[in-house]
Design a protein around this motif. Sequence first.
Motif, PDB file in Angstrom:
ATOM      1  N   UNK A 217       0.523  -1.184   0.199  1.00  0.00           N
ATOM      2  CA  UNK A 217       0.017   0.077  -0.178  1.00  0.00           C
ATOM      3  C   UNK A 217       0.486   1.301  -0.093  1.00  0.00           C
ATOM      4  N   UNK A 218       2.635   1.349  -0.085  1.00  0.00           N
ATOM      5  CA  UNK A 218       2.563   2.259   0.273  1.00  0.00           C
ATOM      6  C   UNK A 218       3.778   2.572  -1.260  1.00  0.00           C
ATOM      7  N   UNK A 219       4.345   1.702  -1.756  1.00  0.00           N
ATOM      8  CA  UNK A 219       4.543   1.300  -3.256  1.00  0.00           C
ATOM      9  C   UNK A 219       4.425   2.467  -3.752  1.00  0.00           C
ATOM     10  N   UNK A 220       4.912   3.723  -4.241  1.00  0.00           N
ATOM     11  CA  UNK A 220       5.087   4.827  -5.018  1.00  0.00           C
ATOM     12  C   UNK A 220       4.523   4.370  -6.677  1.00  0.00           C
ATOM     13  N   UNK A 221       3.697   4.926  -7.382  1.00  0.00           N
ATOM     14  CA  UNK A 221       2.702   4.268  -8.264  1.00  0.00           C
ATOM     15  C   UNK A 221       3.527   4.451  -9.624  1.00  0.00           C
ATOM     16  N   UNK A 222       5.269   4.994  -9.974  1.00  0.00           N
ATOM     17  CA  UNK A 222       5.192   4.922 -10.836  1.00  0.00           C
ATOM     18  C   UNK A 222       6.557   3.941 -10.848  1.00  0.00           C
ATOM     19  N   UNK A 223       6.429   3.103  -9.525  1.00  0.00           N
ATOM     20  CA  UNK A 223       7.983   1.984  -9.293  1.00  0.00           C
ATOM     21  C   UNK A 223       7.063   0.534 -10.119  1.00  0.00           C
ATOM     22  N   UNK A 224       8.495  -0.440 -10.576  1.00  0.00           N
ATOM     23  CA  UNK A 224       7.409  -1.227 -11.700  1.00  0.00           C
ATOM     24  C   UNK A 224       7.500  -2.131 -11.071  1.00  0.00           C
ATOM     25  N   UNK A 225       5.969  -3.186 -10.454  1.00  0.00           N
ATOM     26  CA  UNK A 225       6.237  -4.136  -9.679  1.00  0.00           C
ATOM     27  C   UNK A 225       5.971  -5.011 -10.696  1.00  0.00           C
ATOM     28  N   UNK A 226       5.574  -6.197  -9.866  1.00  0.00           N
ATOM     29  CA  UNK A 226       5.246  -7.833 -10.393  1.00  0.00           C
ATOM     30  C   UNK A 226       3.632  -7.403 -11.237  1.00  0.00           C
ATOM     31  N   UNK A 227       3.490  -7.786 -12.476  1.00  0.00           N
ATOM     32  CA  UNK A 227       2.526  -7.314 -13.488  1.00  0.00           C
ATOM     33  C   UNK A 227       1.830  -6.157 -13.772  1.00  0.00           C
ATOM     34  N   UNK A 229       2.412  -3.114 -16.075  1.00  0.00           N
ATOM     35  CA  UNK A 229       2.462  -3.116 -17.404  1.00  0.00           C
ATOM     36  C   UNK A 229       3.480  -0.996 -17.698  1.00  0.00           C
ATOM     37  N   UNK A 230       4.527  -2.018 -18.695  1.00  0.00           N
ATOM     38  CA  UNK A 230       5.672   0.006 -18.824  1.00  0.00           C
ATOM     39  C   UNK A 230       5.308   0.123 -19.771  1.00  0.00           C
ATOM     40  N   UNK A 289      10.344   4.644 -19.231  1.00  0.00           N
ATOM     41  CA  UNK A 289       9.875   6.368 -19.683  1.00  0.00           C
ATOM     42  C   UNK A 289       8.735   6.159 -18.803  1.00  0.00           C
ATOM     43  N   UNK A 290       7.349   5.436 -19.106  1.00  0.00           N
ATOM     44  CA  UNK A 290       6.609   5.254 -17.640  1.00  0.00           C
ATOM     45  C   UNK A 290       5.891   4.698 -17.770  1.00  0.00           C
ATOM     46  N   UNK A 291       5.407   3.874 -16.292  1.00  0.00           N
ATOM     47  CA  UNK A 291       4.368   3.443 -15.471  1.00  0.00           C
ATOM     48  C   UNK A 291       3.226   3.054 -15.922  1.00  0.00           C
ATOM     49  N   UNK A 292       2.765   2.328 -16.719  1.00  0.00           N
ATOM     50  CA  UNK A 292       1.106   2.625 -17.643  1.00  0.00           C
ATOM     51  C   UNK A 292       0.302   1.784 -16.778  1.00  0.00           C
TER      52      UNK A 292
END
Length: 303
Positions: A217-227, A229-230, A289-292
Amino acid sequence: MNRPFISLCPEITRTDALTLMDWLEDECVTRYLSDSRHVSRFIEQVIGRVQLPILTPLFNQGGRFFMAYDRHDARVGFVRLVKTGPDCEMVLVIGNRNDWGRQLGAAAIRESMKLAFLEMRAERLIARIHPDNARSLRAFERCGFVAESQAPALKSFAMTAMRYRQFLRETPAGHAANIHITEIDKDRLSSLLAFVRDPAVFELEHEIERATVVDPGQVPGDVVTMNSRALLQLDDEAVEVTLVYPEDADCSAGKLSVCSGIGTAILGYREGDALDWRMPDRTRRIRIEKVLYQPEATGNFHL
């Protein structure tokens, strides 16, 4: 300013061997190498006797041999790792004097530790250095090695597997950008590592070890996590990918396994981050470039 970058390639070609011969003919390079004459004779014999383009099996007799490349895929040195029981001994040479002072030695040491502790499963990595070799002494000390003993001709440094993992957590980035993974992703990926037999998976283990672990719940929204799309920039090519577990991988649909080269590389990085990553054939420049889409950003903490 670009951070020092080194990749270690296990394949040794005739061209590599000829480059090694040139390096070993330089007295400044061989000044502190105790077995330089023996190595030169061995390489000369191999080149004269074996008419093969790939010489890897011959160089790996009694240990493992790696050519060191910089981010431009230029040969800059070599590393030899010899494992005896739980210990592994390391020999490192940056062969071109023009590359000295670029901190490539420290970068090669970090890559060697990754191989020794995470792939070869050594309990201790040892380096024996001439006391007058000030540049090498500083590099090993900077990488966390501890002096154990000293003889007139050699000073022994060592790093244990436990200290290495602690070192990764305390200074997780070293000369790389910090990365973040969620607690759930870490648990799932750690379980995955126990079953994947691909030798290259040690790269994923290294990334998990050095990552900052955060609550989903605390991970920044612009980080590539599992699943996630970037949109990536791979060298000069724009590519849209989804980072998935191996069973969901589908390259034709842009679904990359986290165990693949690019998949491991992008895990935990943020928008705007750029990194160099060695693929089997060459080094790639990767930019996020961007975490979609990120599951955690939409409340899907268990996807």
